[in-house]
Design a protein around this motif. Structure first.
Motif, PDB file in Angstrom:
ATOM      1  N   PRO A   1       0.802  -1.230   0.000  1.00 21.56           N
ATOM      2  CA  PRO A   1       0.000   0.000   0.000  1.00 21.56           C
ATOM      3  C   PRO A   1       0.830   1.273   0.000  1.00 21.56           C
ATOM      4  N   GLU A   2       2.108   1.188   0.412  1.00 29.73           N
ATOM      5  CA  GLU A   2       2.928   2.402   0.436  1.00 29.73           C
ATOM      6  C   GLU A   2       3.173   2.965  -0.962  1.00 29.73           C
ATOM      7  N   TYR A   3       3.068   2.121  -1.998  1.00 33.10           N
ATOM      8  CA  TYR A   3       3.267   2.604  -3.363  1.00 33.10           C
ATOM      9  C   TYR A   3       2.124   3.494  -3.846  1.00 33.10           C
ATOM     10  N   LEU A   4       1.003   3.466  -3.154  1.00 31.88           N
ATOM     11  CA  LEU A   4      -0.126   4.308  -3.551  1.00 31.88           C
ATOM     12  C   LEU A   4       0.208   5.798  -3.428  1.00 31.88           C
ATOM     13  N   TRP A   5       1.219   6.132  -2.609  1.00 34.45           N
ATOM     14  CA  TRP A   5       1.616   7.533  -2.476  1.00 34.45           C
ATOM     15  C   TRP A   5       2.125   8.101  -3.800  1.00 34.45           C
ATOM     16  N   TYR A   6       2.599   7.226  -4.703  1.00 36.18           N
ATOM     17  CA  TYR A   6       3.075   7.723  -5.994  1.00 36.18           C
ATOM     18  C   TYR A   6       1.967   8.393  -6.806  1.00 36.18           C
ATOM     19  N   SER A   7       0.719   8.067  -6.501  1.00 33.45           N
ATOM     20  CA  SER A   7      -0.397   8.686  -7.231  1.00 33.45           C
ATOM     21  C   SER A   7      -0.469  10.193  -6.973  1.00 33.45           C
ATOM     22  N   LEU A   8       0.192  10.667  -5.918  1.00 30.76           N
ATOM     23  CA  LEU A   8       0.187  12.107  -5.636  1.00 30.76           C
ATOM     24  C   LEU A   8       0.923  12.903  -6.711  1.00 30.76           C
ATOM     25  N   PHE A   9       1.751  12.222  -7.517  1.00 25.62           N
ATOM     26  CA  PHE A   9       2.421  12.919  -8.609  1.00 25.62           C
ATOM     27  C   PHE A   9       1.415  13.429  -9.650  1.00 25.62           C
ATOM     28  N   LEU A  10       0.203  12.901  -9.605  1.00 27.97           N
ATOM     29  CA  LEU A  10      -0.819  13.374 -10.532  1.00 27.97           C
ATOM     30  C   LEU A  10      -1.312  14.779 -10.169  1.00 27.97           C
ATOM     31  N   LEU A  11      -1.139  15.193  -8.924  1.00 25.24           N
ATOM     32  CA  LEU A  11      -1.650  16.499  -8.495  1.00 25.24           C
ATOM     33  C   LEU A  11      -0.988  17.656  -9.243  1.00 25.24           C
ATOM     34  N   PRO A  12       0.358  17.719  -9.328  1.00 32.51           N
ATOM     35  CA  PRO A  12       0.940  18.812 -10.127  1.00 32.51           C
ATOM     36  C   PRO A  12       0.577  18.720 -11.600  1.00 32.51           C
ATOM     37  N   TYR A  13       0.424  17.484 -12.101  1.00 34.05           N
ATOM     38  CA  TYR A  13       0.015  17.319 -13.499  1.00 34.05           C
ATOM     39  C   TYR A  13      -1.360  17.933 -13.732  1.00 34.05           C
ATOM     40  N   LEU A  14      -2.306  17.638 -12.839  1.00 37.51           N
ATOM     41  CA  LEU A  14      -3.652  18.191 -12.982  1.00 37.51           C
ATOM     42  C   LEU A  14      -3.671  19.700 -12.764  1.00 37.51           C
ATOM     43  N   ALA A  15      -2.737  20.198 -11.940  1.00 30.71           N
ATOM     44  CA  ALA A  15      -2.706  21.634 -11.653  1.00 30.71           C
ATOM     45  C   ALA A  15      -2.279  22.456 -12.872  1.00 30.71           C
ATOM     46  N   VAL A  16      -1.362  21.916 -13.686  1.00 29.15           N
ATOM     47  CA  VAL A  16      -0.854  22.684 -14.839  1.00 29.15           C
ATOM     48  C   VAL A  16      -1.694  22.471 -16.094  1.00 29.15           C
ATOM     49  N   LEU A  17      -2.632  21.538 -16.069  1.00 27.55           N
ATOM     50  CA  LEU A  17      -3.434  21.265 -17.263  1.00 27.55           C
ATOM     51  C   LEU A  17      -4.193  22.484 -17.779  1.00 27.55           C
ATOM     52  N   PRO A  18      -4.858  23.277 -16.921  1.00 24.98           N
ATOM     53  CA  PRO A  18      -5.562  24.454 -17.456  1.00 24.98           C
ATOM     54  C   PRO A  18      -4.632  25.438 -18.148  1.00 24.98           C
ATOM     55  N   LEU A  19      -3.434  25.634 -17.602  1.00 22.77           N
ATOM     56  CA  LEU A  19      -2.471  26.546 -18.237  1.00 22.77           C
ATOM     57  C   LEU A  19      -2.030  26.012 -19.584  1.00 22.77           C
ATOM     58  N   TYR A  20      -1.761  24.717 -19.631  1.00 18.08           N
ATOM     59  CA  TYR A  20      -1.319  24.119 -20.890  1.00 18.08           C
ATOM     60  C   TYR A  20      -2.434  24.158 -21.936  1.00 18.08           C
ATOM     61  N   TYR A  21      -3.685  23.968 -21.474  1.00 18.70           N
ATOM     62  CA  TYR A  21      -4.813  24.026 -22.407  1.00 18.70           C
ATOM     63  C   TYR A  21      -4.932  25.420 -23.032  1.00 18.70           C
ATOM     64  N   ARG A  22      -4.807  26.466 -22.210  1.00 20.28           N
ATOM     65  CA  ARG A  22      -4.910  27.827 -22.754  1.00 20.28           C
ATOM     66  C   ARG A  22      -3.768  28.130 -23.721  1.00 20.28           C
ATOM     67  N   LYS A  23      -2.574  27.620 -23.403  1.00 18.26           N
ATOM     68  CA  LYS A  23      -1.442  27.830 -24.300  1.00 18.26           C
ATOM     69  C   LYS A  23      -1.682  27.160 -25.649  1.00 18.26           C
ATOM     70  N   GLN A  24      -2.160  25.934 -25.631  1.00 24.51           N
ATOM     71  CA  GLN A  24      -2.436  25.223 -26.871  1.00 24.51           C
ATOM     72  C   GLN A  24      -3.583  25.859 -27.658  1.00 24.51           C
ATOM     73  N   LEU A  25      -4.546  26.414 -26.939  1.00 25.72           N
ATOM     74  CA  LEU A  25      -5.658  27.082 -27.598  1.00 25.72           C
ATOM     75  C   LEU A  25      -5.175  28.351 -28.302  1.00 25.72           C
ATOM     76  N   ASP A  26      -4.209  29.061 -27.705  1.00 29.03           N
ATOM     77  CA  ASP A  26      -3.628  30.239 -28.359  1.00 29.03           C
ATOM     78  C   ASP A  26      -2.911  29.856 -29.651  1.00 29.03           C
ATOM     79  N   VAL A  27      -2.197  28.732 -29.617  1.00 28.48           N
ATOM     80  CA  VAL A  27      -1.523  28.255 -30.826  1.00 28.48           C
ATOM     81  C   VAL A  27      -2.547  27.904 -31.894  1.00 28.48           C
TER      82      VAL A  27
END
Length: 356
Positions: free
Chosen positions: A6-32
């Motif tokens: 069960p200690e490996y489940l902590w690796y799923s927290l790496f998804l939090l920064p990924y989800l945090a930057v998604l809106p910024l990346y979406y707006r950048k791609q939309l500008d392109v």
């Protein structure tokens, strides 16, 4: 569902920064996208790109999540097999004698109540092989498995927190010591009855969980204490304080004991339960009948999550291969002619593939 690691489940927290930057990346791609299609970007095209980006981001996140779940090795379901068992039981009592067992949230104290229950169980299982392990910061076998009925009653008055000098409470060491008492060459059913408040200040909890998952026996846990807890007392009945001068309070860790027993398909009981000795006898009775019994094991299901991760990866790879233009052409066949506006190469990369 439970997890082997069960200690490996902590690796799923790496998804939090990924989800945090998604809106910024979406707006950048939309500008392109605005720059490439100039004035030809209509509402339908914008909505289609939002769907494309959402699918791409979602399946990539699921790919990572399923990989983490597979790494943690999920376990559920039952794998039935019939095994011949000899008559009788091998029972090792594992008694917590750490300082927290002096708490008086049960009368007269946790340790006294547990010793009283041991005396009752000793009489109930008089026809079986019995052994006794005590533990604090380390574990020690006081009585190896045997049919000797004289040694137990002589030991009960001597059981106290001073038998072992190592401070702390190590459940992992206690259960490991209990498991090593059994003779694996015997077909007799193996049972550990743990009497503890569930507090574990040292040891490796992940190791003992894995050890119990692979052990061919049954663990029954008896919770000694209450969830409300009580202040700890020393041998002279003085309240124990911490470095700040505040009373040290101990509470029953019921969740820990439940988790440990469930890993072997055993049961948990609070020590306050009425007729507890007889209930334990009835629960263990099917193991003493001498004929075939059914053994249930949790099945390893990581293959399911590996398959789901590969499926998500294929979807991500397919979306990236055909790009947004391929996705839009598939969902709206007339979109391609609107976008190109007479320039057949305006949406192509140098290698001829779509930019999105």
């Amino acid at each position: 569902m439970s997890f082997l690691y069960p200690e490996y489940l902590w690796y799923s927290l790496f998804l939090l920064p990924y989800l945090a930057v998604l809106p910024l990346y979406y707006r950048k791609q939309l500008d392109v996208l605005h720059l490439l299609c100039r004035s030809n970007l209509n509402a339908k095209m914008r909505a289609s790109y939002r769907k494309y980006f959402t699918l791409l981001a979602t399946f990539f996140a699921l790919f990572i999540l399923f990989l983490v779940l597979a790494l943690a090795k999920p376990l559920w379901g039952y794998n039935r097999k019939a095994e011949p068992r000899a008559k009788g039981l091998q029972i090792v009592f594992v008694l917590d004698i750490s300082r927290s067992m002096l708490a008086r949230d049960v009368v007269p104290s946790r340790l006294s109540r547990a010793i009283g229950l041991l005396g009752e169980l000793h009489e109930i299982f008089e026809g079986d092989e019995l052994g006794l392990v005590v533990f604090k910061g380390r574990a020690q076998t006081l009585v190896p498995l045997s049919h000797d009925r004289l040694v137990f009653p002589s030991l009960f008055p001597q059981l106290d927190t001073e038998i072992l000098q190592t401070p702390g409470s190590n459940l992992a060491a206690a259960l490991e010591e209990g498991i090593t008492q059994f003779d694996n060459r015997s077909n007799t059913s193996q049972v550990i009855i743990l009497l503890s408040d569930g507090e574990s200040l040292s040891g490796d909890p992940s190791y003992i969980r894995q050890r119990l998952d692979n052990w061919d026996g049954t663990l029954m846990t008896i919770g000694v204490g209450t969830k409300e807890g009580a202040e700890l007392l020393d041998q002279d009945d003085n309240i124990i304080t911490n470095y700040h001068g505040l009373p040290v309070r101990s509470q029953l860790q019921e969740d820990v004991l439940l988790d440990l027993s469930h890993r072997t398909f055993g049961k948990y009981y609070p020590i306050q339960e009425l007729s507890l000795g007889r209930k334990l006898q009835n629960e263990l009775a099917p193991l003493t009948r001498g004929n075939h019994i059914l053994k249930y094991n949790l099945r390893d299901r990581y293959q399911i999550f590996i398959t789901l991760a590969l499926f998500c990866f294929l979807i991500v790879a397919t979306l990236k291969r055909f790009g947004f233009m391929g996705f839009y052409q598939f969902s709206k066949s007339e979109g391609l002619s609107v976008l190109r506006h007479g320039n057949p190469n305006s949406w192509d990369k140098p290698n001829g593939r779509n930019r999105f």
